[in-house]
Write a protein that holds these residues in place. Structure first.
Motif, PDB file in Angstrom:
ATOM      1  N   GLU A 103      16.129  40.065  54.643  1.00 33.38           N
ATOM      2  CA  GLU A 103      16.154  39.539  53.369  1.00 33.38           C
ATOM      3  C   GLU A 103      17.119  38.448  52.998  1.00 33.38           C
ATOM      4  O   GLU A 103      16.758  37.563  52.012  1.00 33.38           O
ATOM      5  N   MET A 104      18.417  38.830  53.158  1.00 34.53           N
ATOM      6  CA  MET A 104      19.645  37.994  52.864  1.00 34.53           C
ATOM      7  C   MET A 104      20.493  37.762  53.949  1.00 34.53           C
ATOM      8  O   MET A 104      20.415  38.653  54.852  1.00 34.53           O
ATOM      9  N   ALA A 105      21.208  36.920  53.979  1.00 38.72           N
ATOM     10  CA  ALA A 105      22.486  36.876  54.734  1.00 38.72           C
ATOM     11  C   ALA A 105      23.515  36.045  54.053  1.00 38.72           C
ATOM     12  O   ALA A 105      23.401  35.295  53.124  1.00 38.72           O
ATOM     13  N   THR A 106      24.831  35.992  54.608  1.00 40.10           N
ATOM     14  CA  THR A 106      25.833  35.273  54.090  1.00 40.10           C
ATOM     15  C   THR A 106      25.812  33.811  54.684  1.00 40.10           C
ATOM     16  O   THR A 106      25.419  33.722  55.780  1.00 40.10           O
ATOM     17  N   LEU A 107      26.238  33.066  53.640  1.00 39.14           N
ATOM     18  CA  LEU A 107      26.122  31.576  54.038  1.00 39.14           C
ATOM     19  C   LEU A 107      27.496  31.344  53.470  1.00 39.14           C
ATOM     20  O   LEU A 107      27.938  31.048  52.314  1.00 39.14           O
ATOM     21  N   ASP A 108      28.525  30.819  54.353  1.00 36.21           N
ATOM     22  CA  ASP A 108      30.057  30.437  54.158  1.00 36.21           C
ATOM     23  C   ASP A 108      30.050  29.270  53.784  1.00 36.21           C
ATOM     24  O   ASP A 108      29.820  28.388  54.541  1.00 36.21           O
ATOM     25  N   CYS A 109      30.723  28.681  52.845  1.00 35.38           N
ATOM     26  CA  CYS A 109      30.680  27.343  52.338  1.00 35.38           C
ATOM     27  C   CYS A 109      31.719  26.514  52.549  1.00 35.38           C
ATOM     28  O   CYS A 109      32.076  25.408  51.672  1.00 35.38           O
ATOM     29  N   GLY A 110      32.534  26.921  53.292  1.00 40.05           N
ATOM     30  CA  GLY A 110      33.950  26.017  53.424  1.00 40.05           C
ATOM     31  C   GLY A 110      34.736  26.805  54.598  1.00 40.05           C
ATOM     32  O   GLY A 110      34.845  27.901  54.785  1.00 40.05           O
ATOM     33  N   THR A 111      35.401  25.702  54.829  1.00 40.91           N
ATOM     34  CA  THR A 111      36.784  26.275  55.944  1.00 40.91           C
ATOM     35  C   THR A 111      38.045  26.993  55.463  1.00 40.91           C
ATOM     36  O   THR A 111      38.467  26.394  54.044  1.00 40.91           O
ATOM     37  N   CYS A 112      38.608  27.936  55.911  1.00 39.71           N
ATOM     38  CA  CYS A 112      39.594  28.691  55.216  1.00 39.71           C
ATOM     39  C   CYS A 112      40.687  29.154  56.099  1.00 39.71           C
ATOM     40  O   CYS A 112      40.366  29.572  57.111  1.00 39.71           O
ATOM     41  N   ASN A 113      41.834  29.141  55.718  1.00 38.78           N
ATOM     42  CA  ASN A 113      42.965  29.771  56.701  1.00 38.78           C
ATOM     43  C   ASN A 113      42.904  31.265  56.547  1.00 38.78           C
ATOM     44  O   ASN A 113      42.312  31.674  55.287  1.00 38.78           O
ATOM     45  N   GLY A 115      45.010  33.663  57.536  1.00 38.28           N
ATOM     46  CA  GLY A 115      46.504  34.557  57.969  1.00 38.28           C
ATOM     47  C   GLY A 115      46.823  34.166  59.375  1.00 38.28           C
ATOM     48  O   GLY A 115      45.991  33.683  60.365  1.00 38.28           O
ATOM     49  N   GLY A 116      48.347  34.087  59.384  1.00 36.54           N
ATOM     50  CA  GLY A 116      48.719  33.546  60.918  1.00 36.54           C
ATOM     51  C   GLY A 116      47.985  32.519  61.415  1.00 36.54           C
ATOM     52  O   GLY A 116      48.137  31.354  60.433  1.00 36.54           O
ATOM     53  N   ASP A 117      47.743  32.414  62.559  1.00 37.89           N
ATOM     54  CA  ASP A 117      47.024  31.051  63.173  1.00 37.89           C
ATOM     55  C   ASP A 117      45.563  30.899  63.050  1.00 37.89           C
ATOM     56  O   ASP A 117      44.939  30.185  63.320  1.00 37.89           O
ATOM     57  N   ASP A 118      44.833  32.049  62.150  1.00 39.30           N
ATOM     58  CA  ASP A 118      43.355  32.269  62.314  1.00 39.30           C
ATOM     59  C   ASP A 118      43.047  31.194  60.991  1.00 39.30           C
ATOM     60  O   ASP A 118      43.174  31.248  60.167  1.00 39.30           O
ATOM     61  N   VAL A 119      42.098  30.520  61.560  1.00 42.41           N
ATOM     62  CA  VAL A 119      41.050  29.421  60.636  1.00 42.41           C
ATOM     63  C   VAL A 119      39.732  29.982  60.931  1.00 42.41           C
ATOM     64  O   VAL A 119      39.332  29.742  61.805  1.00 42.41           O
ATOM     65  N   PHE A 120      38.934  30.370  59.716  1.00 39.87           N
ATOM     66  CA  PHE A 120      37.490  30.404  59.530  1.00 39.87           C
ATOM     67  C   PHE A 120      36.745  28.955  59.248  1.00 39.87           C
ATOM     68  O   PHE A 120      36.876  28.530  58.234  1.00 39.87           O
ATOM     69  N   VAL A 121      36.448  28.516  60.500  1.00 38.48           N
ATOM     70  CA  VAL A 121      35.852  27.022  60.433  1.00 38.48           C
ATOM     71  C   VAL A 121      34.274  27.172  60.018  1.00 38.48           C
ATOM     72  O   VAL A 121      33.655  27.748  60.519  1.00 38.48           O
ATOM     73  N   ASN A 122      34.122  26.365  58.964  1.00 33.53           N
ATOM     74  CA  ASN A 122      32.851  26.280  58.368  1.00 33.53           C
ATOM     75  C   ASN A 122      32.697  24.735  57.969  1.00 33.53           C
ATOM     76  O   ASN A 122      32.934  24.456  56.774  1.00 33.53           O
ATOM     77  N   THR A 123      32.454  23.787  58.866  1.00 40.82           N
ATOM     78  CA  THR A 123      32.164  22.332  58.574  1.00 40.82           C
ATOM     79  C   THR A 123      31.114  21.934  57.768  1.00 40.82           C
ATOM     80  O   THR A 123      30.028  23.063  57.643  1.00 40.82           O
ATOM     81  N   GLU A 124      30.926  21.040  57.088  1.00 38.25           N
ATOM     82  CA  GLU A 124      29.701  20.671  56.232  1.00 38.25           C
ATOM     83  C   GLU A 124      28.582  20.791  57.227  1.00 38.25           C
ATOM     84  O   GLU A 124      27.451  21.141  56.612  1.00 38.25           O
ATOM     85  N   ASN A 125      28.411  20.173  58.413  1.00 38.07           N
ATOM     86  CA  ASN A 125      27.328  20.289  59.044  1.00 38.07           C
ATOM     87  C   ASN A 125      27.117  21.539  59.466  1.00 38.07           C
ATOM     88  O   ASN A 125      25.827  22.114  59.706  1.00 38.07           O
ATOM     89  N   THR A 126      28.126  22.470  59.704  1.00 39.77           N
ATOM     90  CA  THR A 126      27.660  23.882  59.936  1.00 39.77           C
ATOM     91  C   THR A 126      27.063  24.549  58.752  1.00 39.77           C
ATOM     92  O   THR A 126      25.773  25.278  58.914  1.00 39.77           O
ATOM     93  N   ILE A 127      27.476  24.199  57.656  1.00 33.20           N
ATOM     94  CA  ILE A 127      26.800  24.807  56.401  1.00 33.20           C
ATOM     95  C   ILE A 127      25.337  24.351  56.280  1.00 33.20           C
ATOM     96  O   ILE A 127      24.526  25.149  55.709  1.00 33.20           O
ATOM     97  N   LYS A 128      25.441  22.860  56.535  1.00 32.29           N
ATOM     98  CA  LYS A 128      23.818  22.514  56.469  1.00 32.29           C
ATOM     99  C   LYS A 128      22.827  23.071  57.360  1.00 32.29           C
ATOM    100  O   LYS A 128      21.770  23.396  57.092  1.00 32.29           O
ATOM    101  N   TYR A 129      23.336  23.381  58.563  1.00 34.14           N
ATOM    102  CA  TYR A 129      22.812  24.082  59.744  1.00 34.14           C
ATOM    103  C   TYR A 129      22.119  25.328  59.248  1.00 34.14           C
ATOM    104  O   TYR A 129      21.027  25.841  59.412  1.00 34.14           O
ATOM    105  N   PHE A 130      23.213  26.049  58.766  1.00 33.38           N
ATOM    106  CA  PHE A 130      23.102  27.454  58.500  1.00 33.38           C
ATOM    107  C   PHE A 130      21.907  27.552  57.245  1.00 33.38           C
ATOM    108  O   PHE A 130      21.153  28.261  57.131  1.00 33.38           O
ATOM    109  N   GLY A 131      22.226  26.466  56.216  1.00 36.27           N
ATOM    110  CA  GLY A 131      21.539  26.830  55.015  1.00 36.27           C
ATOM    111  C   GLY A 131      19.930  26.257  55.399  1.00 36.27           C
ATOM    112  O   GLY A 131      18.968  26.912  54.765  1.00 36.27           O
ATOM    113  N   THR A 132      19.775  25.425  56.242  1.00 35.57           N
ATOM    114  CA  THR A 132      18.265  24.902  56.377  1.00 35.57           C
ATOM    115  C   THR A 132      17.766  26.178  57.261  1.00 35.57           C
ATOM    116  O   THR A 132      16.437  26.135  57.077  1.00 35.57           O
ATOM    117  N   ARG A 133      18.540  26.540  58.278  1.00 34.17           N
ATOM    118  CA  ARG A 133      17.654  27.928  59.032  1.00 34.17           C
ATOM    119  C   ARG A 133      17.394  29.004  57.918  1.00 34.17           C
ATOM    120  O   ARG A 133      16.357  29.472  58.307  1.00 34.17           O
TER     121      ARG A 133
END
Ligand code: KMH
Ligand code: ZN
Length: 275
Positions: A103-113, A115-133
């Motif tokens: 019924e629902m799912a999360t859609l992460d709307c941007g890239t974010c550090n 902690g440490g070396d970790d980066v949670f990557v959500n490019t604009e194209n990724t967000i478009k792709y997920f949103g359209t899906r």
């Protein structure tokens, strides 16, 4: 005021049994934690899944196994799979649970550090792709924003047709790399979303309950759970996600705010009933 929707983020991808032994890994553990949260007053379960050893996975079959186990114990609960998964996963790996048409799912709307070396990557194209899906499959996105810029991104992608209204946001606040969890941060995000949008607040760590209180007063909704915080109070580990939800229910009752059941949550969020 609208009834309060409580989401329980029962498992997460990063938190481990080393942090709190009650963090669920197996399907049965997840089902029991979901039931404890549901019995306490949660109407939405935000779900990450793991292999039995705790390794995060977005495997569609594992999601199905865990979701079936949860529905067995809580037939009417709303399950909201994560499409964030864990840091480092590919887009298509992360999107797997959408194939189950939740019924629902999360859609992460941007890239974010993260902690440490970790980066949670959500490019604009990724967000478009997920949103359209999600539009194609009739899945309501919970727009996860870790900072104000991510609200701007969601509004831009709404204009381009990758997200539809009414929008539902999740303010994830206090992540090491995102916006803080102070009152002024909350007011800033709250004032930046469209009038017809709904929102929930997920405060990380010590921010969980103060931010829940603000959302209760303001007419917003609340997310708690081991994904965000494993403590019931300073230095006291929660024995279950149910204890965290029960604390929010107590806070809401004190403020005269009623709790939404899953049917009422579906109405508030405009979700189609599950078939
Ligand atoms: N585990 C984080 C990298 C989501 O569920 O959509 C991403 C996350 C967001 O938890
Ligand atoms: Zn998550």
């Amino acid at each position: 005021m609208e009834k309060l929707i409580i989401t329980a983020a029962i498992s997460g991808a990063e938190v481990l049994k080393e942090h709190n032994p009650a963090v669920p890994y197996t399907a049965q553990e997840c089902a029991l934690e979901a039931k404890a949260a549901y019995d306490a007053g949660a109407s939405i379960i935000h779900l990450h899944v793991r292999q039995d050893d705790g390794t995060p996975t977005q495997d569609k079959n594992r999601f199905k196994e865990v979701m079936d186990a949860i529905y067995k114990l809580c037939p009417d609960v709303i399950i909201q799979p994560s499409t964030g998964g864990a840091v480092g996963m590919t887009d298509d790996e992360r999107l797997q649970p959408t194939e189950l048409n939740p019924e629902m799912a999360t859609l992460d709307c941007g890239t974010c550090n993260f902690g440490g070396d970790d980066v949670f990557v959500n490019t604009e194209n990724t967000i478009k792709y997920f949103g359209t899906r999600m539009i194609e499959r009739g899945i309501k996105p919970e727009l996860e924003v870790f900072d104000k810029s991510m609200i701007e991104m969601a509004l831009r992608l709404y204009k381009k047709g990758h997200i539809v209204k009414p929008m539902h946001f999740d303010f994830v606040m206090g992540v090491n790399g995102g916006i803080g969890g102070d009152i002024r941060d909350f007011v800033f995000l709250r004032g930046s979303i469209p009038e017809d949008a709904t929102y929930t607040v997920a405060g990380v760590g010590r921010f969980e309950f103060p931010l829940a209180q603000l959302a209760i007063i303001d007419g917003g909704h609340v997310r708690v759970g081991f994904e965000d915080n494993v403590y019931l109070s300073k230095g006291v580990l929660a024995k279950s996600n149910g204890e965290l939800v029960a604390k929010v229910v107590r806070m809401a009752k004190e403020m005269g705010r009623e709790i939404a059941n899953p049917t009422e949550a579906r109405q508030i969020l405009g979700l189609k009933p599950r078939n």
